[in-house]
Enzyme design. Sequence first.
Site, PDB file in Angstrom:
ATOM      1  N   ARG A   1      54.670  48.786  52.145  1.00 25.01           N
ATOM      2  CA  ARG A   1      55.190  48.028  51.002  1.00 25.01           C
ATOM      3  C   ARG A   1      55.902  46.747  51.447  1.00 25.01           C
ATOM      4  O   ARG A   1      56.794  46.256  50.780  1.00 25.01           O
ATOM      5  CB  ARG A   1      56.171  48.894  50.210  1.00 25.01           C
ATOM      6  CG  ARG A   1      55.639  50.235  49.764  1.00 25.01           C
ATOM      7  CD  ARG A   1      56.460  50.769  48.607  1.00 25.01           C
ATOM      8  NE  ARG A   1      56.280  52.184  48.369  1.00 25.01           N
ATOM      9  CZ  ARG A   1      55.191  52.725  47.844  1.00 25.01           C
ATOM     10  NH1 ARG A   1      54.152  51.971  47.530  1.00 25.01           N
ATOM     11  NH2 ARG A   1      55.115  54.040  47.647  1.00 25.01           N
TER      12      ARG A   1
ATOM     13  N   LYS B   1      66.279  46.931  48.192  1.00 27.47           N
ATOM     14  CA  LYS B   1      65.491  48.093  48.575  1.00 27.47           C
ATOM     15  C   LYS B   1      64.635  47.717  49.772  1.00 27.47           C
ATOM     16  O   LYS B   1      63.767  46.855  49.686  1.00 27.47           O
ATOM     17  CB  LYS B   1      64.614  48.544  47.401  1.00 27.47           C
ATOM     18  CG  LYS B   1      63.745  49.732  47.754  1.00 27.47           C
ATOM     19  CD  LYS B   1      63.061  50.312  46.544  1.00 27.47           C
ATOM     20  CE  LYS B   1      62.114  51.419  46.961  1.00 27.47           C
ATOM     21  NZ  LYS B   1      61.373  51.964  45.831  1.00 27.47           N
TER      22      LYS B   1
ATOM     23  N   TYR C   1      70.284  64.128  47.300  1.00 28.28           N
ATOM     24  CA  TYR C   1      69.648  65.432  47.086  1.00 28.28           C
ATOM     25  C   TYR C   1      70.647  66.570  47.289  1.00 28.28           C
ATOM     26  O   TYR C   1      70.353  67.705  46.954  1.00 28.28           O
ATOM     27  CB  TYR C   1      68.433  65.573  48.013  1.00 28.28           C
ATOM     28  CG  TYR C   1      67.397  64.495  47.738  1.00 28.28           C
ATOM     29  CD1 TYR C   1      66.534  64.606  46.648  1.00 28.28           C
ATOM     30  CD2 TYR C   1      67.328  63.339  48.520  1.00 28.28           C
ATOM     31  CE1 TYR C   1      65.618  63.613  46.359  1.00 28.28           C
ATOM     32  CE2 TYR C   1      66.416  62.336  48.237  1.00 28.28           C
ATOM     33  CZ  TYR C   1      65.562  62.472  47.150  1.00 28.28           C
ATOM     34  OH  TYR C   1      64.666  61.473  46.856  1.00 28.28           O
TER      35      TYR C   1
ATOM     36  N   ARG D   1      57.372  60.563  50.248  1.00 26.12           N
ATOM     37  CA  ARG D   1      55.928  60.375  50.016  1.00 26.12           C
ATOM     38  C   ARG D   1      55.246  61.728  49.895  1.00 26.12           C
ATOM     39  O   ARG D   1      54.286  61.890  49.154  1.00 26.12           O
ATOM     40  CB  ARG D   1      55.314  59.539  51.143  1.00 26.12           C
ATOM     41  CG  ARG D   1      56.034  58.194  51.349  1.00 26.12           C
ATOM     42  CD  ARG D   1      55.317  57.011  50.754  1.00 26.12           C
ATOM     43  NE  ARG D   1      56.221  55.872  50.587  1.00 26.12           N
ATOM     44  CZ  ARG D   1      56.287  54.811  51.397  1.00 26.12           C
ATOM     45  NH1 ARG D   1      55.501  54.733  52.452  1.00 26.12           N
ATOM     46  NH2 ARG D   1      57.131  53.831  51.141  1.00 26.12           N
TER      47      ARG D   1
ATOM     48  N   LYS E   1      69.528  50.603  48.830  1.00 28.94           N
ATOM     49  CA  LYS E   1      68.716  51.743  49.235  1.00 28.94           C
ATOM     50  C   LYS E   1      67.876  51.394  50.441  1.00 28.94           C
ATOM     51  O   LYS E   1      67.251  50.342  50.427  1.00 28.94           O
ATOM     52  CB  LYS E   1      67.833  52.118  48.038  1.00 28.94           C
ATOM     53  CG  LYS E   1      66.746  53.105  48.303  1.00 28.94           C
ATOM     54  CD  LYS E   1      65.926  53.260  47.075  1.00 28.94           C
ATOM     55  CE  LYS E   1      64.831  54.261  47.380  1.00 28.94           C
ATOM     56  NZ  LYS E   1      63.842  54.321  46.371  1.00 28.94           N
TER      57      LYS E   1
ATOM     58  N   SER F   1      65.354  60.338  51.018  1.00 24.56           N
ATOM     59  CA  SER F   1      64.746  61.555  51.550  1.00 24.56           C
ATOM     60  C   SER F   1      64.877  61.684  53.066  1.00 24.56           C
ATOM     61  O   SER F   1      65.144  62.767  53.580  1.00 24.56           O
ATOM     62  CB  SER F   1      63.277  61.612  51.141  1.00 24.56           C
ATOM     63  OG  SER F   1      62.582  60.465  51.602  1.00 24.56           O
TER      64      SER F   1
ATOM     65  N   GLU G   1      69.302  39.370  46.496  1.00 23.61           N
ATOM     66  CA  GLU G   1      68.506  40.155  45.537  1.00 23.61           C
ATOM     67  C   GLU G   1      69.405  40.786  44.474  1.00 23.61           C
ATOM     68  O   GLU G   1      69.058  40.832  43.295  1.00 23.61           O
ATOM     69  CB  GLU G   1      67.716  41.251  46.265  1.00 23.61           C
ATOM     70  CG  GLU G   1      66.560  40.738  47.102  1.00 23.61           C
ATOM     71  CD  GLU G   1      65.312  40.454  46.271  1.00 23.61           C
ATOM     72  OE1 GLU G   1      65.336  40.682  45.046  1.00 23.61           O
ATOM     73  OE2 GLU G   1      64.319  39.995  46.858  1.00 23.61           O
TER      74      GLU G   1
HETATM   75  C1  PBG Z   1      59.513  54.240  44.300  1.00 20.96           C
HETATM   76  C2  PBG Z   1      60.581  55.017  45.001  1.00 20.96           C
HETATM   77  C3  PBG Z   1      60.589  55.460  46.315  1.00 20.96           C
HETATM   78  C4  PBG Z   1      61.774  56.162  46.488  1.00 20.96           C
HETATM   79  C5  PBG Z   1      62.456  56.126  45.280  1.00 20.96           C
HETATM   80  N1  PBG Z   1      61.714  55.389  44.378  1.00 20.96           N
HETATM   81  C6  PBG Z   1      59.550  55.390  47.364  1.00 20.96           C
HETATM   82  C7  PBG Z   1      59.103  54.105  47.915  1.00 20.96           C
HETATM   83  O1  PBG Z   1      59.562  53.033  47.546  1.00 20.96           O
HETATM   84  O2  PBG Z   1      58.213  54.168  48.772  1.00 20.96           O
HETATM   85  C8  PBG Z   1      62.211  56.834  47.750  1.00 20.96           C
HETATM   86  C9  PBG Z   1      63.331  57.817  47.583  1.00 20.96           C
HETATM   87  C10 PBG Z   1      63.541  58.695  48.771  1.00 20.96           C
HETATM   88  O3  PBG Z   1      62.970  58.451  49.861  1.00 20.96           O
HETATM   89  O4  PBG Z   1      64.318  59.647  48.639  1.00 20.96           O
HETATM   90  N2  PBG Z   1      59.036  54.979  43.183  1.00 20.96           N
END
Ligand code: PBG
Length: 321
Positions: A202, A181, A298, A191, A233, A259, A218
């Site tokens: 992060r 990730k 989505y 967000r 991801k 997203s 990982e």
């Molecule tokens: C963490 C989480 C995130 C997403 C899924 N799980 C956000 C992040 O790590 O900042 C992002 C998913 C997306 O952007 O569609 N709870």
Amino acid sequence: MRRLVAETRIHPAQLVLPMFVAEGIDEPRAIRSMPGQVQHTLDSAAREVERAIAAGVGGVMLFGVPTAKDAVGSGASAPDGILNVATRFLAERFGDATVVQTDLCLDEFTDHGHCGVLDERGAVDNDATLERYADMAIAQAEAGSRILGLSGMMDGQVEHVRTALDAAGHLDTAILAYSAKYATALYGPFREAVDSSLTGDRKTYQQDPANRREGLREALLDIAEGADIVMVKPASLYLDVLADVAAASDVPVWAYQVSGEYAMVEAAAANGWIDRDRMIAESLTSIVRAGADVVLTYWAIEHAQLLGTHGLGAPTTGAGR
Ligand code: PBG
């Protein structure tokens, strides 16, 4: 002829729909940066899951949007926290007609917006966070979630949560590890979707986009710790990592079309700058071609409906052009 020799096909059951369920709203609330997506009420979430099942979508991944947040994300593990309430409501209602899954992370529930609890210096405390994840895991399993999506990127989270689940008798609850990730700009619209309170970034726990080998490493670590499924991801910009993981993994490999990937296509399409339907089909086909067994997207319902109509990985309208 092209249909006959196509190397990649997508089945609706390979698509999983991420959904946001918000506390304290009476009507679904539009997410401005994700046109077509909403924060759901329990009732609108149930209607959406019905549509997903009818379209043949493989499952749903739930995210909670709580009204109150605190330093340790108490709402994440509370049985009456919105994510657990929504999970129980949908799991009871739909049983085995779909696979109800939950995001297991603290960021939606903490007032500082980080995926873990903080130490006195304000840095994320990896091992203290694992204890919170264990509590969350048991709460989600008790609520009826079948697959827990561990998305917090703490070291050792898979083993820690697996041990806690087993000790509590939740032997059949599966772990989906968001293994590779990356700390990406592509989570921007998310967000907004979860009313995130994060001000920093992060980068101390999510991966550097520059690192390909580390993504595979990982994933292999998570498999060794007991992950039932590993995930890469975001998807589109990380197809090299996805292909590496798919080649090496002996458990299913999923990918999350996040997203920002959604928002970019929707925005360009809204301006008439790109062929929306072809973009959606091409992006999903590319992710599956790179090695994803399942894609969180989505567009899951819409694309599943299209596949149901055409039985193809790409719309026939595009094929003859
Ligand atoms: C963490 C989480 C995130 C997403 C899924 N799980 C956000 C992040 O790590 O900042 C992002 C998913 C997306 O952007 O569609 N709870």
